[in-house]
Design a protein around this motif. Sequence first.
Motif, mmCIF file in Angstrom:
data_model
loop_
_atom_site.group_PDB
_atom_site.id
_atom_site.type_symbol
_atom_site.label_atom_id
_atom_site.label_comp_id
_atom_site.label_asym_id
_atom_site.label_seq_id
_atom_site.Cartn_x
_atom_site.Cartn_y
_atom_site.Cartn_z
ATOM 1 N N GLY A 244 0.816 -1.207 0.000
ATOM 2 C CA GLY A 244 0.000 0.000 0.000
ATOM 3 C C GLY A 244 0.850 1.258 0.000
ATOM 4 O O GLY A 244 1.935 1.288 0.602
ATOM 5 N N LEU A 245 0.371 2.269 -0.667
ATOM 6 C CA LEU A 245 1.118 3.526 -0.771
ATOM 7 C C LEU A 245 1.281 4.156 0.614
ATOM 8 O O LEU A 245 0.306 4.346 1.344
ATOM 9 N N GLY A 246 2.532 4.438 0.973
ATOM 10 C CA GLY A 246 2.851 5.036 2.265
ATOM 11 C C GLY A 246 3.076 4.039 3.377
ATOM 12 O O GLY A 246 3.409 4.439 4.501
ATOM 13 N N ASN A 247 2.915 2.748 3.115
ATOM 14 C CA ASN A 247 3.009 1.730 4.171
ATOM 15 C C ASN A 247 4.341 0.982 4.163
ATOM 16 O O ASN A 247 4.432 -0.107 4.729
ATOM 17 N N SER A 248 5.347 1.529 3.529
ATOM 18 C CA SER A 248 6.646 0.862 3.495
ATOM 19 C C SER A 248 7.239 0.755 4.896
ATOM 20 O O SER A 248 7.131 1.688 5.710
ATOM 21 N N ARG A 249 7.857 -0.361 5.171
ATOM 22 C CA ARG A 249 8.570 -0.554 6.430
ATOM 23 C C ARG A 249 10.049 -0.232 6.290
ATOM 24 O O ARG A 249 10.680 0.203 7.250
ATOM 25 N N GLU A 250 10.602 -0.475 5.108
ATOM 26 C CA GLU A 250 12.030 -0.248 4.917
ATOM 27 C C GLU A 250 12.403 1.223 4.965
ATOM 28 O O GLU A 250 13.558 1.567 5.235
ATOM 29 N N LYS A 251 11.470 2.125 4.705
ATOM 30 C CA LYS A 251 11.795 3.553 4.745
ATOM 31 C C LYS A 251 11.983 4.055 6.178
ATOM 32 O O LYS A 251 12.434 5.185 6.379
ATOM 33 N N PHE A 252 11.672 3.228 7.187
ATOM 34 C CA PHE A 252 11.881 3.609 8.576
ATOM 35 C C PHE A 252 13.353 3.427 8.943
ATOM 36 O O PHE A 252 13.699 2.719 9.904
ATOM 37 N N LEU A 253 14.188 4.023 8.141
ATOM 38 C CA LEU A 253 15.635 4.082 8.343
ATOM 39 C C LEU A 253 16.297 2.709 8.299
ATOM 40 O O LEU A 253 17.443 2.548 8.767
ATOM 41 N N TYR A 254 15.618 1.723 7.716
ATOM 42 C CA TYR A 254 16.258 0.429 7.505
ATOM 43 C C TYR A 254 17.022 0.419 6.183
ATOM 44 O O TYR A 254 18.150 -0.080 6.116
ATOM 45 N N LEU A 255 16.396 0.937 5.133
ATOM 46 C CA LEU A 255 17.016 0.961 3.805
ATOM 47 C C LEU A 255 17.712 2.297 3.603
ATOM 48 O O LEU A 255 17.045 3.341 3.494
ATOM 49 N N PRO A 256 19.056 2.324 3.536
ATOM 50 C CA PRO A 256 19.760 3.588 3.311
ATOM 51 C C PRO A 256 19.448 4.156 1.927
ATOM 52 O O PRO A 256 19.276 3.426 0.960
ATOM 53 N N GLU A 257 19.366 5.472 1.853
ATOM 54 C CA GLU A 257 19.098 6.209 0.603
ATOM 55 C C GLU A 257 17.794 5.731 -0.050
ATOM 56 O O GLU A 257 17.719 5.506 -1.256
ATOM 57 N N ALA A 258 16.762 5.591 0.764
ATOM 58 C CA ALA A 258 15.487 5.085 0.251
ATOM 59 C C ALA A 258 14.845 6.068 -0.718
ATOM 60 O O ALA A 258 14.099 5.645 -1.619
ATOM 61 N N GLU A 259 15.096 7.364 -0.563
ATOM 62 C CA GLU A 259 14.459 8.360 -1.426
ATOM 63 C C GLU A 259 15.301 8.724 -2.649
ATOM 64 O O GLU A 259 14.841 9.478 -3.517
ATOM 65 N N THR A 260 16.514 8.203 -2.752
ATOM 66 C CA THR A 260 17.384 8.559 -3.881
ATOM 67 C C THR A 260 17.732 7.315 -4.697
ATOM 68 O O THR A 260 16.999 6.923 -5.597
#
Length: 462
Positions: A244-260
């Motif tokens: 679901g859109l906005g429900n990512s778990r990895e973006k909670f500082l688990y995956l580095p550079e998630a926005e780039t």
Amino acid sequence: MMPRILLVVATILLVLIGLVMVFSASTIEAISQGDGMFSYVGKQALFVVVGGVIAFALAKFIPYHVWQGGPWFWIGWGAAMLMLLAVPIVGTEILGAKRWIFIGGMSIQPTEFAKIALVVAAAGILHRYREEMKSGRDTLVAAALLVVLPLGFLYVTQSDMGSAIVILMGAFAVMWVGEVPLRWIVPLFLVIVVVGVGGMVGYRADRISVWLDPWNDGYGGYGTGYQMIRSFYAFAEGGLFGVGLGNSREKFLYLPEAETDFIFSVIGEELGLIGALSVIALFLVVLFAGLRIAHHAPDAFGTAMAGGLTVMLVGQAFLNMACATGIFPTTGKPLPFISSGGSSVLASLFIVGLIMSVSVGSNVLTPYERRRNDLNVIRVEHPGRDEAAGSGRAERVRTRGERTGETDARRRSRRSDSASPSSRAEGRRKTPGASSRDEDALRQSRRERARQRALDSERGRR
């Protein structure tokens, strides 16, 4: 118009997806840094607006011919090279790489703009070689000074193999669409492969080994292989339709550079396989539209520039997605139109503007077409030959009349029959003598036709 519309629509959709995904992937990191949740997406939207305006100006008001080698080309190429030269001197190191400079409080990555200048330079060199009959020696010198030397400087000073690969994609695409013989392309490609393999030493060799087995990075998957492993987790959690859109778990500082660099992993997690394939399909539309525009370009330079920039843009996109999915080692290249970063989105929109300028220029007649359309057919009069031709036509008319047995009276009667009653009445009013003669001839011809039909019926009875 169809390739142009496809390119614009696909670009707009990719930019909109990028704004949504940058907001989704960056909110947690922005809050953790003490910034507002809209800080990342706000900057991204500003760069999109600026890049869109400049792209529109490039497509609408600046003909692509100015980049062929005139003052505009030298200004753009010189500015890009000056920024490259400034990186080793005043550049800022971020995440272990010194590839950014600050101008007016804003960070700029010069390689994003240098790649455009180098590909356009390659297109201009090929055009001058093919159209202006430049010698092979002059062409090689120009290629070495304008393309190879800056590329080597970028690779050595910034250790940026990802940018070098992307630029080489564009350069080889220029040679491909420019119909350079394979006997030149293949040896050059093999030389570059050998040089690239020879450069796989030090940390690059370690990156290759981690790419082959990220869990065996010496720290149980928490060292240099950590980012790749978290990207795998994101795709695994996304499944077919995503979480679901906005429900990512990895973006909670688990995956580095998630926005780039790894924003494609967040897309795969939140939108699933369907969303990831949709992004891939949009880039394929960009590739198709750009190559069609290159195919319909009015000259060799337009073909080479549009084709090279298109392949470079889409090639970078697939390189980023290959790194996120583990198909290729991590190179640190952003996903065009989607990854957060002002330099990336500006450069991507600049490329679209240049490709669109080629499409707009395709609607203008080339000098050869204008000269062809201005040709006039002139009929030269030859009195002697025209009189002979006229007498020949009269002789043929007389011969045909004699052969068919047609009398002058009969021909006059046929012309009289074909005339309208009003014209015959007008003729009788104007020339009564001529009218009575025509009526006598008409009655005579009718009597002759009746006599001939009687003779024919008599012969038939006998």
